[in-house]
Design an enzyme around this catalytic site. Structure first.
Site, PDB file in Angstrom:
ATOM      1  N   ASP A  84       0.859  -1.250   0.006  1.00  0.00           N
ATOM      2  CA  ASP A  84       0.279   0.046   0.080  1.00  0.00           C
ATOM      3  C   ASP A  84       0.909   1.344  -0.047  1.00  0.00           C
ATOM      4  O   ASP A  84       0.328   2.351   0.799  1.00  0.00           O
ATOM      5  CB  ASP A  84      -1.002  -0.072   1.382  1.00  0.00           C
ATOM      6  CG  ASP A  84      -1.664  -1.294   1.426  1.00  0.00           C
ATOM      7  OD1 ASP A  84      -2.039  -1.876   0.248  1.00  0.00           O
ATOM      8  OD2 ASP A  84      -2.108  -1.634   2.564  1.00  0.00           O
ATOM      9  N   GLU A  93     -11.267   0.918  -3.681  1.00  0.00           N
ATOM     10  CA  GLU A  93     -10.636   1.567  -2.663  1.00  0.00           C
ATOM     11  C   GLU A  93      -9.430   2.253  -2.883  1.00  0.00           C
ATOM     12  O   GLU A  93      -8.946   2.649  -3.985  1.00  0.00           O
ATOM     13  CB  GLU A  93     -10.345   0.128  -1.576  1.00  0.00           C
ATOM     14  CG  GLU A  93      -9.399  -0.845  -2.354  1.00  0.00           C
ATOM     15  CD  GLU A  93      -9.363  -2.152  -1.555  1.00  0.00           C
ATOM     16  OE1 GLU A  93      -9.483  -2.039  -0.376  1.00  0.00           O
ATOM     17  OE2 GLU A  93      -8.922  -3.292  -2.246  1.00  0.00           O
TER      18      GLU A  93
END
Length: 526
Positions: A15, A188
């Site tokens: 991420d 997302e």
């Protein structure tokens, strides 16, 4: 021409959020249930990276006691404005199933990337993956995905936007759903950027597994409507299982001082034996460009990630090599070590009580989500050897200490010293695969041994433990075991982390029996 070799952050570093301040590049990555929270790496050339900071390093910022495996710190966003670094993150308290999720979003700030970061400002809990955007008019906006627990709805219900007030230190106004996602779904990981008069919304879609992707949309107004890039996804591995970098998605972009553009993104590298990503989700980088019609594209064309990428036109900047052996001569843990959920106070760990040793005081078992006396580091290569030297005198079978390779509380291999009523002091292996326990394996008496040397060698999916009395004559113990079970592909729960190797001590009798570790060594092999 010089090149960047991917991944730039090997091992469990998912991420990524990239930031440039002047000539310095920083990447923040998720740490989940491992403490301290958030890893920040530093580079001057986008080729060579050094771990320099863990912003969330005290309980007042991050208290994860009881957090589930793969809960904790999700998807940090690192930004900079007016001399202040901003870090936004999610502390995920529940992840079980596809119904309810408890995801609390916070903001911390600092004036120096390696300095002390503030206590957190609470933002919201409506979903995860929050990101902060600093508009050129001085406004500040938060975007995050919206979680809808209703199974008959879209669980990933879109990207919501809300203004943040620096003066009031809170979100103001009502949240607005600005983007419901593309046809790929599972929307997302949002980030907002502004370029040539457009607001660009970058998202991760398709889920964080093999169908992962990076998508883009744009609008003249921050609140939308957003036009979806006609060539989405702009990056993905989903259509080509032969690619070395799989799971490509969850990205962030940056420009260099001379105007070149790059995108960092999540990836995974499956091993040939069974396709499992034993190094977890890693960070890679791709060179990018803006097209004449205002879309963002891979410089090499198409949408597939490359392992070898042209480096920017910047001076090469190498960092000093990290020592392979930690002798525990400092009163602070090496930056590469992590603990589970909480920092270990003097009641659990000490570098002072016996100088030159790391003393671990036995607490709860390896399946605990509360107090584990465990210190470990990421596995960052397919082949490595890790060794340690320990002194430990157990009184009963509930006391143990040793060398552990683990993914989480459900999956681990543990070469541990303990006590048996017939053998006395002994050594053996405990393992677990998705909470199915095999214990103990091949107990060997070591009564009278003072120092015990422990070693593990990992070669892709092959894991072998050894022990020694003198650090020279290594005796194999147990059979060759399957290291690939320490991966998210194998875990039956929510698996978002990666394999670790380290040292630990347990005393389930409650008497705090301690173990003294003289050193720990981690050596990567070709």
């Amino acid at each position: 021409m010089s090149y960047i070799n991917n991944p730039i952050l090997p091992g469990f570093n998912p991420d990524p959020s990239i930031l440039r301040v002047g000539d310095d590049f920083y990447v923040a990555t998720s740490t989940f249930e491992w403490f301290p929270g958030v890893q920040i790496h530093h580079s001057k050339d986008l080729i060579h990276w050094k771990l320099v900071a863990h912003p969330l390093n005290r309980v007042s910022q991050l208290d994860m006691i009881g957090n589930p495996c793969s809960g904790g710190v999700w998807a940090p966003c690192l930004t900079y404005s007016d001399g202040i670094f901003y870090l936004i993150f999610t502390d995920t308290k529940s992840v079980d199933g596809w119904g309810f999720k408890d995801t609390h979003n916070y903001l911390v700030t600092a004036t120096e990337i390696t300095g002390e970061w503030s206590d957190p400002i609470y933002l919201n809990s409506s979903g995860f993956d929050p990101s902060l955007f600093h508009d050129d008019d001085g406004g500040k906006w938060i975007v995050n995905m919206l979680w809808d627990y209703r199974s008959n709805k879209n669980l990933f219900a879109g990207i919501v936007l809300q203004e943040y007030s620096v003066k009031e230190k809170r979100l103001i106004g009502k949240p607005v759903n600005i983007f419901e996602g593309s046809s790929i779904g599972i929307t997302e990981g949002p980030h907002l950027y502004k370029y040539n008069g457009y607001y660009y919304l970058m998202t991760a879609e398709g889920g964080t597994g093999l169908h992962h992707a990076v998508t883009m949309a744009r609008s003249r107004h921050i609140t939308g409507p957003y036009e979806i890039d006609p060539e989405n996804p702009i990056l993905t591995s989903r259509f080509d299982p032969t690619l070395a970098l799989q799971k490509a998605g969850h990205a962030s972009i940056v420009d260099t001082p001379n105007g070149e553009w790059y995108m960092v993104h999540l990836c995974g590298r499956p091993i040939p034996a069974n396709g499992r990503c034993i190094l977890g989700r890693e960070t890679a980088i791709q060179k990018m460009l803006w097209t004449e019609d205002g879309w963002f594209r891979l410089e090499h064309g198409g949408n597939k990630p490359q392992v070898k990428v042209p480096a920017p036109k910047l001076p090469e900047h190498k960092w000093e090599a990290e020592p392979v052996r930690e002798d525990f001569d400092s009163e602070r843990l090496n930056i590469h070590f992590a603990t589970l959920r909480i920092p270990l106070g003097e009641n659990m760990m000490s570098l002072k009580e016996r100088p030159g040793f790391l003393r671990l005081k036995g607490k709860e078992s390896l399946i605990s989500t509360h107090k584990q006396s465990l210190v470990a580091r990421r596995q960052q290569a397919f082949k490595y050897t890790a060794s340690t030297c320990v002194e430990f005198e157990p009184d009963n079978f509930q006391q143990m200490a040793g060398l552990v390779c683990l993914y989480d509380r459900q999956n681990f291999y543990y070469l541990r010293i303990s006590y048996d009523e017939e053998l006395g002091k002994c050594i053996g292996i405990i393992s677990a695969q998705n909470m199915v326990f095999n214990q103990p394996i091949q107990e060997v008496a070591i009564e009278g041994w003072g120092k015990i040397y422990l070693r593990v060698t990992v070669d892709f999916d092959r894991l072998q433990f050894y022990y020694s009395k003198n650090e020279e004559d290594w005796i194999p113990i147990g059979s060759v075991m399957d290291a690939s079970t320490l991966s998210d592909n194998f875990s039956e729960g929510m698996g978002f982390t990666g394999a670790f190797v380290g040292i630990c001590c347990q005393d389930m009798s409650g008497n705090d029996k301690h173990a003294d570790f003289d050193w720990f060594e981690y050596v990567e092999r070709e």
